[in-house]
Design an enzyme around this catalytic site. Structure first.
Site, PDB file in Angstrom:
ATOM      1  N   HIS A   1       0.808  -1.220   0.000  1.00 36.69           N
ATOM      2  CA  HIS A   1       0.000   0.000   0.000  1.00 36.69           C
ATOM      3  C   HIS A   1       0.839   1.267   0.000  1.00 36.69           C
ATOM      4  O   HIS A   1       0.312   2.365  -0.211  1.00 36.69           O
ATOM      5  CB  HIS A   1      -0.919   0.010   1.222  1.00 36.69           C
ATOM      6  CG  HIS A   1      -1.674  -1.272   1.391  1.00 36.69           C
ATOM      7  ND1 HIS A   1      -1.294  -2.246   2.296  1.00 36.69           N
ATOM      8  CD2 HIS A   1      -2.749  -1.762   0.748  1.00 36.69           C
ATOM      9  CE1 HIS A   1      -2.126  -3.266   2.209  1.00 36.69           C
ATOM     10  NE2 HIS A   1      -3.018  -3.010   1.273  1.00 36.69           N
TER      11      HIS A   1
ATOM     12  N   GLU B   1      -3.035   3.180   2.082  1.00 40.67           N
ATOM     13  CA  GLU B   1      -2.592   3.771   0.826  1.00 40.67           C
ATOM     14  C   GLU B   1      -2.797   5.281   0.837  1.00 40.67           C
ATOM     15  O   GLU B   1      -1.932   6.040   0.385  1.00 40.67           O
ATOM     16  CB  GLU B   1      -3.343   3.160  -0.362  1.00 40.67           C
ATOM     17  CG  GLU B   1      -2.882   3.722  -1.695  1.00 40.67           C
ATOM     18  CD  GLU B   1      -3.700   3.239  -2.871  1.00 40.67           C
ATOM     19  OE1 GLU B   1      -3.837   4.009  -3.849  1.00 40.67           O
ATOM     20  OE2 GLU B   1      -4.194   2.103  -2.830  1.00 40.67           O
TER      21      GLU B   1
ATOM     22  N   SER C   1     -10.079  -5.197   2.987  1.00 40.28           N
ATOM     23  CA  SER C   1      -9.593  -5.050   1.618  1.00 40.28           C
ATOM     24  C   SER C   1     -10.492  -4.083   0.859  1.00 40.28           C
ATOM     25  O   SER C   1     -11.665  -4.379   0.599  1.00 40.28           O
ATOM     26  CB  SER C   1      -9.576  -6.412   0.912  1.00 40.28           C
ATOM     27  OG  SER C   1      -9.387  -6.246  -0.475  1.00 40.28           O
TER      28      SER C   1
ATOM     29  N   ASN D   1     -10.484  -2.965  -2.348  1.00 39.86           N
ATOM     30  CA  ASN D   1     -10.989  -3.361  -3.666  1.00 39.86           C
ATOM     31  C   ASN D   1     -12.057  -4.445  -3.544  1.00 39.86           C
ATOM     32  O   ASN D   1     -12.986  -4.505  -4.349  1.00 39.86           O
ATOM     33  CB  ASN D   1      -9.840  -3.803  -4.581  1.00 39.86           C
ATOM     34  CG  ASN D   1      -9.352  -5.197  -4.300  1.00 39.86           C
ATOM     35  OD1 ASN D   1      -9.867  -6.183  -4.829  1.00 39.86           O
ATOM     36  ND2 ASN D   1      -8.343  -5.315  -3.440  1.00 39.86           N
TER      37      ASN D   1
END
Length: 319
Positions: A83, A135, A231, A233
């Site tokens: 990330h 991130e 997560s 995504n």
């Protein structure tokens, strides 16, 4: 629900692409390589990727996962997660004499480079993303005085910038295309001279997995999304199906599958987020097969050929 309900013939539609992306594979391989080279322990700051099975497997091999560098003994090896991290974290590692293995996904590193470039030209940078995500924290650290984080179009209306003619935007790589488009439209409406990144920041794998799910939704009675709850995504896949009013369940692996969800389902779609290991998909399909006759069909929207080179190794040819 009766045994007869669960014994009904079913079709499993495997959405493809699914599971590991190139950045995840690269990050995991980098931890494994350090364990092979140096032996345990190898320290990893945060989760190398957001998946409990991956983290547990690496922990069993000798990886030690820590939240902050203060937990890493001076002079040790530390791997930074896929990330990405802020420059301040790199500086702290150097000051501590740590040997750094940087597993930042190249697509995240691209966003970091764009942040530095936009800040240098004097822009206010709007980072579209979820505050607190690793991130986002890493990207924000590249230009903290020049960057603001927004998640929704409503937040755009409250933005205050020094110069409305010098505003640019970047995005977290794991967002949904729909949610990003809505925020970008709001930015363009407020700042007509908005500058954009030279190419889409959203990861190719994120987009591909979303498109693959769209391709199977209309045929499926139930969608199973395999991945961990942290997560990003993976959660976008769930949210996308929910927006379409679909019956969707997020599971970490085969053990989480509730047969009751499939009692009246003749077609079950299965996908996995970009940090979920492929063997979990196999396990879920096998678990569905134990409930009754099952036909497995793969539905592919694109073939992924992206491969990221490991540092110090020859490039891996696309496949």
């Amino acid at each position: 629900m009766t045994d007869q309900d669960n014994a009904l013939p079913r079709t499993v539609l495997l959405a493809s692409p699914r599971s590991f992306c190139a950045g995840v594979e690269r990050a995991i391989e980098m931890v494994e390589r350090e364990l092979d080279r140096r032996g345990a322990p190898v320290y990893v700051r945060k989760q190398i990727v957001h998946n409990t099975h991956v983290v547990n497997d690496l922990r069993e091999r000798g990886a030690v996962f820590v939240e902050e560098l203060a937990e890493v003994p001076n002079g040790s090896v530390v791997v930074f997660s896929a990330h990405g991290v802020a420059p301040a974290v790199h500086a702290d590692a150097r000051a501590r004499g740590l040997t750094v293995v940087d597993a930042t996904c190249p697509l995240v590193a691209k966003v970091h480079a764009e942040a530095r470039r936009f800040a240098t030209r004097g822009d206010t940078i709007v980072l579209i993303g979820h505050p607190g995500h690793e991130e986002v924290d890493g990207t924000l650290g590249e230009a903290p005085r020049a960057m603001v984080v927004v998640s929704t179009a409503a937040e755009v209306e409250r933005l205050e910038v020094a110069d409305a003619g010098k505003v640019s935007y970047l995005t977290q790589t794991t967002l949904g295309q729909d949610e990003v488009s809505e925020v970008v439209a709001a930015l363009r409406a407020r700042f007509p001279q908005l500058r954009e990144p030279p190419s889409d920041d959203i990861c190719y794998a994120t987009t591909n997995r979303q498109n693959a799910v769209r391709a199977v939704l209309d045929e499926a009675d139930v969608l199973l999304v395999i991945g961990s709850t942290n997560s990003s995504n993976t959660l976008r896949l769930v949210e996308m199906a929910q927006r379409e009013g679909r019956d969707v369940h997020l599971i970490d692996g085969p053990a989480d599958l509730d047969p009751a969800w499939l009692a009246h389902a003749s077609t079950v779609a299965v996908t996995a987020g970009a940090s979920a290991p492929p063997h979990l998909v196999d396990g879920v399909v096998a678990a569905i097969g134990e409930l009754g006759p099952t036909t497995v069909t793969e539905r592919s929207v694109i073939e992924e050929t992206v491969r990221f080179t490991l540092p110090g190794r020859e490039p891996t040819p696309p496949g």
